[in-house]
Scaffold this motif. Sequence first.
Motif: not given
Length: 268
Positions: A78-84, A205-207
């Motif tokens: 979920e990190c790529p779609p959420t945070f690019g 999320t914090t990172v």
Amino acid sequence: MSTTESNSLYDNLENLDVASLLKNINQEDYKVAAAVEKILPSITALVEQIVPRMQAGGRLFYIGAGTSGRLGILDASECPPTFGVSHDRVIGIIAGGDKAIRKAVENAEDDQNQAWNDISVYGFHASDTVIGIAASGTTPYVIGGVKQAKTNGLLTGCITCNSNSPLAAEVEFPLEVIVGPEFVTGSTRMKAGTAQKLVLNMISTTVMIKLGRVKGNKMVDMQLSNEKLIKRGTRMIAESTGLDEEISKSLLLKHGSVRAAVEAFYKK
């Protein structure tokens, strides 16, 4: 006996009506956030070590088996779609490989050497971090992986739901979330799994916020993979610039992200 294997506080579950079962499960779930709150200083200490490593180009690996491995893969995916971010910045690895995401792979979690083999496929360097996820804290795959990661100079942490586990003893930053007995004895996909998911959400999320992937409170680097996200991005741009939605959408589609669109607007 470990906490995760101890007897449920409830019995004769098959004799309870549906409403009682749901109420009691919900009562147990209330305990999870409180257990996570107790270890906030430990989570803080780990994240404060991860951030500079990732700023220097390091990656974050999650390793686990069964439910724990699936939760790590979920958070990483979920990190790529959420945070690019690219798909190689946060990497989830499960014992037994990708086929184990849907179906259990027999004995996969018992190999102490395989996790490090799986990590090594990606290469490794000193700025990487490995977090082992195991509710019991006894999974050989995970213990062996963090042990070899630490030997090779990587930062190591873990998420477990038992105190003083063999896994915690092998890492520099153990996160022990003691949620108590499961509603169904030993079913760690329940409270333990919820606790692991909460902690993983907090870490990633914090990172990502500290890496500059959030502006204000908005996911300005999110991928525009569907119409819902395009509409969300359009609203973000309209709020930031004062433009109407039609122009905001055209800017978004032209520049490919909320961040790029807003920056382009203010450079005029």
